[in-house]
Design an enzyme around this catalytic site. Structure first.
Site, PDB file in Angstrom:
ATOM      1  N   ARG A   1       0.908  -1.261  -0.137  1.00  0.00           N
ATOM      2  CA  ARG A   1       0.221  -0.139   0.139  1.00  0.00           C
ATOM      3  C   ARG A   1       0.862   1.171   0.045  1.00  0.00           C
ATOM      4  O   ARG A   1       0.580   2.269  -0.619  1.00  0.00           O
ATOM      5  CB  ARG A   1      -0.982   0.112   1.151  1.00  0.00           C
ATOM      6  CG  ARG A   1      -2.098  -0.937   0.927  1.00  0.00           C
ATOM      7  CD  ARG A   1      -3.186  -0.994   2.020  1.00  0.00           C
ATOM      8  NE  ARG A   1      -4.599  -1.429   1.608  1.00  0.00           N
ATOM      9  CZ  ARG A   1      -5.459  -1.732   2.550  1.00  0.00           C
ATOM     10  NH1 ARG A   1      -5.090  -1.402   3.844  1.00  0.00           N
ATOM     11  NH2 ARG A   1      -6.486  -1.974   2.332  1.00  0.00           N
TER      12      ARG A   1
ATOM     13  N   LYS B   1     -17.988 -18.297   2.177  1.00  0.00           N
ATOM     14  CA  LYS B   1     -19.449 -18.451   2.595  1.00  0.00           C
ATOM     15  C   LYS B   1     -20.198 -17.484   1.681  1.00  0.00           C
ATOM     16  O   LYS B   1     -19.698 -16.636   1.292  1.00  0.00           O
ATOM     17  CB  LYS B   1     -19.442 -17.915   4.035  1.00  0.00           C
ATOM     18  CG  LYS B   1     -19.442 -18.696   5.093  1.00  0.00           C
ATOM     19  CD  LYS B   1     -19.516 -18.137   6.469  1.00  0.00           C
ATOM     20  CE  LYS B   1     -19.099 -19.215   7.619  1.00  0.00           C
ATOM     21  NZ  LYS B   1     -19.612 -18.448   8.944  1.00  0.00           N
TER      22      LYS B   1
ATOM     23  N   GLY C   1      -9.652  -8.787  -0.062  1.00  0.00           N
ATOM     24  CA  GLY C   1      -9.328  -9.511   1.010  1.00  0.00           C
ATOM     25  C   GLY C   1      -8.398 -10.654   0.681  1.00  0.00           C
ATOM     26  O   GLY C   1      -6.968 -10.459   0.110  1.00  0.00           O
TER      27      GLY C   1
ATOM     28  N   GLY D   1     -12.724  -4.491   1.799  1.00  0.00           N
ATOM     29  CA  GLY D   1     -14.131  -3.981   1.740  1.00  0.00           C
ATOM     30  C   GLY D   1     -14.503  -3.195   0.630  1.00  0.00           C
ATOM     31  O   GLY D   1     -15.441  -3.363   0.115  1.00  0.00           O
TER      32      GLY D   1
HETATM   33  C1  3PG Z   1      -8.735  -1.679   5.099  1.00  0.00           C
HETATM   34  O1  3PG Z   1      -7.567  -1.897   5.440  1.00  0.00           O
HETATM   35  O2  3PG Z   1      -9.342  -2.454   4.551  1.00  0.00           O
HETATM   36  C2  3PG Z   1      -8.976  -0.115   5.035  1.00  0.00           C
HETATM   37  O3  3PG Z   1      -8.017   0.436   5.387  1.00  0.00           O
HETATM   38  C3  3PG Z   1     -10.260   0.224   5.953  1.00  0.00           C
HETATM   39  O4  3PG Z   1     -10.144  -0.056   7.284  1.00  0.00           O
HETATM   40  P1  3PG Z   1     -11.302  -0.393   8.012  1.00  0.00           P
HETATM   41  O5  3PG Z   1     -11.877  -1.552   7.847  1.00  0.00           O
HETATM   42  O6  3PG Z   1     -10.812  -0.380   9.472  1.00  0.00           O
HETATM   43  O7  3PG Z   1     -12.360   0.760   7.930  1.00  0.00           O
HETATM   44 MG    MG Z   2     -11.138  -3.718   6.293  1.00  0.00          MG
END
Ligand code: 3PG
Ligand code: MG
Length: 397
Positions: A37, A198, A355, A378
């Site tokens: 990142r 899932k 993920g 996410g």
């Molecule tokens: C992540 O690592 O997915 C982003 O930095 C967002 O983090 P968070 O899910 O704690 O908002």
């Molecule tokens: Mg996250």
């Protein structure tokens, strides 16, 4: 295709530019263990610095819930950013107020500084206008380079963009261009490969994709739920039996939208979930009652790879099997490598994210050949769900 402002639209020389980055990086014992990142946001920081801006990087780390949690300091991340840039990065022990402004006042044009964890203040996750105003007071311009935080309506991703002139950084721009190229305006046919354990965590993803793609390959544990919903006996496999009705609704929706769903036709089965467990490949209607499907079989791989070869775009999220434990990584490796090969030969655009996905593709040695791999977890999933991401919407996209 971009209908949002970028760095090209800003006159940054001599200005204080607040750059929202996502440097929520993996750390162990105070050391950054994966700099992906950081590396991906360096071009934005470097370009702004070279154009004579005072570059003030703002970001969060972990979830300290509005309190100062010393282990969640960004100090080591500032050092790692300095290393990646090859220059000093000043650090302010608070992201607002006197400590921040004294560090910023000392900056010369082209300098880079980082402010302490935004989430030490509750106003950050609360998207509090007053906290956003305190942040905005430290800069003249705002650049958002954190696509992977764009699903959060937080002060540093949302409210602040309403106060300062705002633009997308180069990483944000690349993410948006790659993602919209893959789903909003893609070369067809489009295939999505969705795996993972899932169904319940990816319901909206699957529902949205059946409306957008021509072929939907379902792999990993979630395929078992679909097989079960079709009356296949999946033995002792991971399976959300209470999701059978939902799975049937997704399949009916796919049919109505002329989206072809591809499920495993054979599976690699074992009696225990562990590395090198004794295993065999069986037809999908011959799974022994005491065994679990831990990977898709070779016939499935062949069928999926044939589908891929007939498509011009692939969107990938999640592994095809239990790729963390050998030899149940074979289907993920084989399909990922085929997508990589088709991309390398210029026959396919491939976009992946979310993920486990990046780890699975890296494990397969396929990640370098993909057209684009998102840094987002996410946010990538919410984008696959077709949701509006607040941090993107506020940029005018
Ligand atoms: C992540 O690592 O997915 C982003 O930095 C967002 O983090 P968070 O899910 O704690 O908002
Ligand atoms: Mg996250």
């Amino acid at each position: 295709m971009s209908n949002f402002k970028t760095i090209d639209d800003l006159d940054v020389a001599g200005k204080r530019v607040l750059v929202r980055a996502d440097l929520n990086v993996p750390m162990r014992d105070g050391e950054v263990t994966d700099t992906t990142r950081i590396d991906r946001t360096v071009p934005t920081v470097r370009e702004l610095s070279e154009k004579g801006a005072k570059v003030i990087v703002i970001c969060h780390f972990g979830r300290p819930k509005g309190r100062v949690v010393p282990e969640m300091t960004l100090k080591p991340v500032a050092a790692a950013l300095g290393q990646a840039l090859g220059r000093d990065v000043a650090f302010a022990a608070d992201c607002i107020g006197a400590q921040a402004s004294s560090v910023i006042d000392a900056m010369a044009d082209g300098d880079v500084a980082m402010l302490e964890n935004l989430r030490y203040h509750a106003g950050e996750t609360g998207n509090d206008p007053a906290f956003a105003a305190s942040l905005a007071a430290l800069g003249d311009l705002y650049v958002n380079d954190a696509f992977s935080c764009a699903h959060r309506a937080h002060a540093s991703t949302e409210a602040i963009a309403r106060i300062l002139p705002a633009a997308a950084g180069r990483l944000m721009q690349a993410e948006l261009d790659a993602l919209s190229g893959a789903l909003d305006d893609p070369d067809r046919p489009v295939c999505a490969v969705v795996g993972g354990a899932k169904v319940s965590t990816k319901l909206d993803v699957l529902g949205n994709l059946t409306k957008k793609v021509d072929v939907l390959v379902i792999g990993g544990g979630m395929a078992n739920t679909f097989l079960h919903a079709k009356g296949v006996d999946v033995g002792n496999s991971l399976c959300e039996r209470d999701m059978a009705e939902t799975a049937r609704a997704i399949m009916a929706g796919a049919e109505a939208n002329k989206c072809e769903i591809v499920l495993p036709i054979d599976g690699v089965v074992a009696r225990e979930f562990k590395e090198n467990a004794a295993n065999e490949t069986v037809a999908i209607d011959a799974v022994p009652s005491d065994s679990m499907i831990l990977d898709a079989g070779s016939e499935t791989v062949k069928a999926v790879n044939e589908k891929l070869a007939s498509c011009k775009t692939v969107v990938w999220n999640g592994p095809m099997g239990a790729f963390e434990i050998a030899p149940f990584d074979r289907a993920t490796n084989a399909v990922a490598r085929e997508a990589a090969r088709l991309t390398r030969e210029g026959r396919m655009v491939s976009v992946a994210g979310g993920g486990d996905t990046v780890a699975a593709l890296a494990h397969a040695g396929a990640e370098r050949d993909f057209t684009y791999i998102s840094t987002a977890g996410g946010a990538f999933l919410e984008w696959l769900e077709g949701k509006t991401l607040p941090g993107v919407a506020v940029l005018g996209v």
